[in-house]
Each structure stands twice: as C-alpha cells, then as structure tokens.
Enzyme design. Structure first.
Site, PDB file in Angstrom:
ATOM      1  N   LYS A 116      56.106  41.032  38.745  1.00  0.00           N
ATOM      2  CA  LYS A 116      55.157  40.699  39.698  1.00  0.00           C
ATOM      3  C   LYS A 116      55.934  39.944  40.670  1.00  0.00           C
ATOM      4  CE  LYS A 116      50.616  40.915  40.794  1.00  0.00           C
ATOM      5  NZ  LYS A 116      49.803  42.208  40.216  1.00  0.00           N
TER       6      LYS A 116
HETATM    7  P1  NAD Z   1      42.758  41.856  48.711  1.00  0.00           P
HETATM    8  O1  NAD Z   1      43.469  40.938  49.235  1.00  0.00           O
HETATM    9  O2  NAD Z   1      42.547  43.462  49.098  1.00  0.00           O
HETATM   10  O3  NAD Z   1      41.198  41.466  48.474  1.00  0.00           O
HETATM   11  C1  NAD Z   1      40.917  40.370  47.681  1.00  0.00           C
HETATM   12  C2  NAD Z   1      39.218  39.892  47.853  1.00  0.00           C
HETATM   13  O4  NAD Z   1      39.060  38.730  47.273  1.00  0.00           O
HETATM   14  C3  NAD Z   1      38.966  39.633  49.350  1.00  0.00           C
HETATM   15  O5  NAD Z   1      37.937  40.063  49.740  1.00  0.00           O
HETATM   16  C4  NAD Z   1      39.073  37.940  49.586  1.00  0.00           C
HETATM   17  O6  NAD Z   1      38.130  37.558  50.610  1.00  0.00           O
HETATM   18  C5  NAD Z   1      38.389  37.684  47.946  1.00  0.00           C
HETATM   19  N1  NAD Z   1      38.837  36.659  47.792  1.00  0.00           N
HETATM   20  C6  NAD Z   1      39.873  35.481  47.580  1.00  0.00           C
HETATM   21  N2  NAD Z   1      39.670  34.398  47.468  1.00  0.00           N
HETATM   22  C7  NAD Z   1      38.309  34.561  46.704  1.00  0.00           C
HETATM   23  C8  NAD Z   1      37.766  33.422  45.955  1.00  0.00           C
HETATM   24  N3  NAD Z   1      38.065  32.311  45.945  1.00  0.00           N
HETATM   25  N4  NAD Z   1      36.248  33.817  46.007  1.00  0.00           N
HETATM   26  C9  NAD Z   1      35.846  34.946  46.003  1.00  0.00           C
HETATM   27  N5  NAD Z   1      36.458  35.867  46.593  1.00  0.00           N
HETATM   28  C10 NAD Z   1      37.922  35.504  47.110  1.00  0.00           C
HETATM   29  O7  NAD Z   1      43.228  41.964  47.120  1.00  0.00           O
HETATM   30  P2  NAD Z   1      42.942  43.230  46.019  1.00  0.00           P
HETATM   31  O8  NAD Z   1      44.298  43.995  45.993  1.00  0.00           O
HETATM   32  O9  NAD Z   1      41.661  43.801  46.094  1.00  0.00           O
HETATM   33  O10 NAD Z   1      42.961  42.457  44.625  1.00  0.00           O
HETATM   34  C11 NAD Z   1      42.305  41.664  44.059  1.00  0.00           C
HETATM   35  C12 NAD Z   1      42.448  41.391  42.482  1.00  0.00           C
HETATM   36  O11 NAD Z   1      42.754  42.686  41.906  1.00  0.00           O
HETATM   37  C13 NAD Z   1      43.508  40.608  42.279  1.00  0.00           C
HETATM   38  O12 NAD Z   1      43.210  39.879  40.972  1.00  0.00           O
HETATM   39  C14 NAD Z   1      44.616  41.647  42.048  1.00  0.00           C
HETATM   40  O13 NAD Z   1      45.698  41.036  41.043  1.00  0.00           O
HETATM   41  C15 NAD Z   1      43.936  42.773  41.197  1.00  0.00           C
HETATM   42  N6  NAD Z   1      44.480  44.061  41.228  1.00  0.00           N
HETATM   43  C16 NAD Z   1      44.742  44.444  42.393  1.00  0.00           C
HETATM   44  C17 NAD Z   1      45.300  45.908  42.365  1.00  0.00           C
HETATM   45  C18 NAD Z   1      45.599  46.855  43.612  1.00  0.00           C
HETATM   46  O14 NAD Z   1      45.993  47.959  43.574  1.00  0.00           O
HETATM   47  N7  NAD Z   1      45.402  46.373  44.782  1.00  0.00           N
HETATM   48  C19 NAD Z   1      45.508  46.610  41.136  1.00  0.00           C
HETATM   49  C20 NAD Z   1      45.325  45.906  39.810  1.00  0.00           C
HETATM   50  C21 NAD Z   1      44.538  44.521  39.935  1.00  0.00           C
END
Ligand code: NAD
Length: 426
Positions: A116
C-alpha cells in the site's frame, strides 16, 4: 507475549487500523496454530519506504510532502496495493492496509503479495498542476521499489485513473519506453482495462448476490445503506439499485441523504461533485454518517474508511448483513459483538476484492499487450470472487467460524504455505 522482536507496530486504540489488522492476524495465527517464527515474519512489513519530497506550488512557494510505500509480503508474487491521498495517511495506517492486501490477494488466490502507499495530502486542496507535480515526484521517489514484477500500485481513496496515468508516464520516461504494467487502474487509452473503474463496486454486487442465494433472500426489494459515495460506494449503489435493491441511504464525508422508498441513485451520480454536498442534490431527508450506520436495513455497506463501527456505536447497528466495501471499517470488539448478535459480516478482504481481481486482469493484459472485451473481464471477475466467497462460506460452515475468521484462515494459510515453502534466505 511479545511476538515481534522490535514490536514497532503495537498500537492500542480500538479503531486504529494497525491494531485491528494485527488483532485479526493474531486471531488467525492462533486458529492455524502457527509457530512464533512465522508469526514474527508476517506481523511486520517486509519493506517500508518513507519519503519526504518537495513540490513547487502555484504561488511560488515550496512545500514538502510526506509519503510511504510499504510492501507487507511478496511471498506469493509481486506486491500489489492501492495508493491513498489523504491528510489522515500515517505509517501505521499504510502498514495495516498493506497487510490486508496480502490476505486479500491470497483469499481470492491471485499471484500477488500485498502493498500500500499513501501521501499525506488533501488532493482537493491542490490545483491540477500541483497534483500532477506531486504525483510525478512521489512516483520518482518510490520508483526504486515499484515495477511490473516488483510492486504495482493502483487507485485508492483520493486517487484516480488520471493519477495512475501520471505514475505510469513518469516511470516510462525514466525507462525510455512505455511500462504499462507498473500500475493498474489506468485509463483505458493508456493500457487500462475495461471494467476496472467499476470493479470493486461490481465485486460487491456479486458478493451480495451470492450471499442472497446462500441465505435464500431476494435481492429485489431488499434495503441497502452505503457509507461513502466514491469509487466503491457510488458504483455499488448504482449496480445494486439496477439489480432491484432499494438503496435507502448514502453518505459522503459531510453527511448524506435518506429516503425509505429508495433514492434516485442515478440523479445523485450526475449531481455529485466535491464542491456540492449530497444533501443538496436531492430534495429528501438529510442524514448524518452516524444515523446512516444505525439504519434498520438488510445490507449496510461501509465504503468510506476504516474504524467506523466500534464498541461505541455497534449497539446502534441494526443491519442484518454488513458487507465491507472499505478496508477495516469494523473494529475487532465491534466484530465480536456483532458476531454474538448473529449479524453476518462479509469481510473486506473478500467483499472489496473486485478491485484487485480486475487489477490483476489489467496487469496480465498489459504484460501480454492483448486486451479483453468488457464482458470477459466482468465474467472472470464474477467467477473469481464467487469461487472465493463459496470457499470462505464453506469453511465457515464446516469449522463453525464467522466469515472473517474463515477468510483470514484461508488467506493467512496460503501466505504461510508460500512463505514456508520458499524458506528463509540464506
Ligand atoms: P474515494 O476517495 O473514491 O471515495 C471515498 C468516499 O468516502 C467519498 O465519498 C468521501 O466523501 C467519503 N468519506 C471520506 N471520509 C469520510 C467520513 N469520515 N465519513 C463518511 N464518508 C467519508 O475512495 P474509494 O476508492 O471509494 O475507497 C473507499 C474505501 O474502499 C477505502 O477504504 C478503500 O481503501 C476501499 N477500497 C477501494 C478500492 C478501489 O478500487 N478504489 C478497492 C478496495 C477497497
């Protein structure tokens, strides 16, 4: 007993990502009767790179940013894992996320280890030029450990396909030729794969569908609440609604919206922007993140960040099933309490594995210079994640474990096997 020789990773706060990851690992290690030696190896990251690097800002000033790239394990193949841009990034958070990547790749049986990266920055506070400069300099700093056979970053919170394209271009400029396979989650125009943008959300849909068939539940008409409306949450909302579920609440960092009759997810997707709170997009009830987590829904999907369901608010959770779109959203204590209450949790290392699965497909396509149709990507994603779900569910049933315990036993077990077969060099 102190398992680690130098134990730098001994955090104590309940919703701290690293203490959650280590508690989950220790629990799996006990279950698998691992000896102390292998525990010492797997409790710590293999390699940790910290970088402080300068960026010229638009106003003529110089700022210094701090970033990390951490490889937890490469026992099963090149390290693989996302890159996060957030002010909350810390060494311990990246360590935890890298460890989860190792187990995740192993649970879905990909030939990858776990890694990561992160930069301590609010990307929304930078201009496009500053963001590009920061990304290219960070890519240069970590270029000493990344590469198609070494370690392959991908998008995570705060990063996106454009940022992946800048990283690919930077590494390619250093080499003098295009190195498409150095990152995944790139735009399709520069070696990305069809289906990657939606992959994590689509994987969540497949997992929910599998859960429904396992439990004889109709997805159609079932209610869903999703915390986080980014890459993962918004795609999951869109696809689940299209599959007939009623998405009754979604939120972002400032709060969310709720409609018991089901939200118009497509309007929200059109209206969504960093500048505009979701609550201003639809004329429906506003809701806080705390309220959303307490809704009496069939499926609660935390898809924002870690440490959201803890002993402090677990008593409020009324969902029947929790499907972890985010990494580490549930603390071990909350996990235990939910287990006792019979709330089934599909753990992060299985539920959100769609992203890394399709990243694997992208990497394979880049290495072969041969690209697949979108249907083929989605079909293969369904196959891989469904097979993993069934393996985990069967182990849970057979051994009387929760889905997390079973997934951890499967993932950690595979990594232990590879680590042991390879042996310790020299
Ligand atoms: P992103 O940046 O696209 O979106 C994050 C979302 O969470 C946004 O809507 C933001 O406003 C919201 N957010 C941020 N802080 C917050 C809070 N305190 N309370 C509520 N909402 C909040 O990120 P993403 O890529 O969608 O990732 C989200 C999660 O999924 C993370 O934990 C990431 O590690 C995990 N993840 C992502 C992927 C991927 O392919 N992008 C894959 C596996 C896991």
């Amino acid at each position: 007993m102190a398992i680690s020789d130098n134990d730098p990773q001994a955090a104590t706060v309940e919703n701290d990502a690293l203490s959650t990851a280590l508690t989950q690992f220790d629990d799996a290690a006990e279950r698998l009767h691992l000896d102390d030696g292998i525990r010492r190896v797997l409790r710590v990251s293999k390699r940790e790179l910290s970088v402080n690097f300068p960026v010229n800002m638009d106003d003529g000033s110089i700022r210094v940013f701090c970033g990390y790239r951490i490889q937890h394990s490469i026992a099963r193949g090149p390290a693989k894992g996302g890159l996060r841009y957030s002010l909350h990034v810390s060494l311990d958070e990246v360590r935890a996320l890298a460890m989860w990547m190792t187990w995740k790749a192993a649970v879905v049986n990909l030939p990858f280890g776990g890694a990561k990266g992160g930069v301590m920055v609010d990307p929304r506070a930078l201009s496009a030029a500053e963001l590009e400069d920061l990304t290219r300099r960070y890519a240069t700093e970590i270029s000493i450990i990344i590469g198609p056979s070494e370690d392959i970053p991908a998008p995570d919170m705060g990063t996106n396909p454009q940022i992946m394209a800048w990283i690919m271009d930077t590494i390619s400029m250093h080499k003098g030729h295009t190195v498409a396979g150095v990152v995944t989650g790139k735009p399709v125009a520069v070696g990305g794969t069809l289906g990657r943008l939606e992959a994590t959300g689509r994987g969540i849909l497949f997992v929910v569908e599998e859960l429904c068939s396992q439990k004889s539940i109709h997805l159609e008409g079932s209610t869903v609440a999703i915390q986080g409306f980014g890459n993962v949450g918004s795609v999951a909302a869109h696809l689940l609604q299209r599959a007939g579920a009623k998405v009754v609440a979604v939120s972002d960092r400032v709060g969310g919206v709720h409609d018991g009759n089901g939200l118009d997810v497509d309007s929200l997707l059109e209206c969504r922007s960093d500048a505009k709170p979701l609550a201003e997009c639809l004329g429906v009830d506003k809701i806080t993140n705390a309220d959303l987590l307490a809704l009496p829904v069939d499926f609660l999907i935390p898809a924002a960040l870690e440490g959201q369901i803890t002993s402090r608010n677990v008593g409020d959770v009324r969902a029947r099933f929790i499907v972890e779109g985010a990494n580490g959203p549930t603390s071990p204590e909350a996990d235990r309490i939910l287990g006792e209450r019979g709330v089934m949790i599909v753990p992060d290392i299985l539920a959100n594995a769609g992203g890394v699965i399709v990243s694997y497909f992208e990497w394979v396509q880049d290495l072969q210079f041969y690209f697949w149709e979108e249907d083929e990507v989605n079909d293969r994603l369904r196959k891989v994640i469904t097979r993993a779900y069934r393996e985990v569910a069967a182990a849970a049933e057979r051994d009387g474990l929760t889905m997390r315990e079973a997934a951890m036993a499967l993932g950690v077990g595979r990594v232990v096997e590879a680590t042991s077969i390879r042996g310790i060099y020299p």
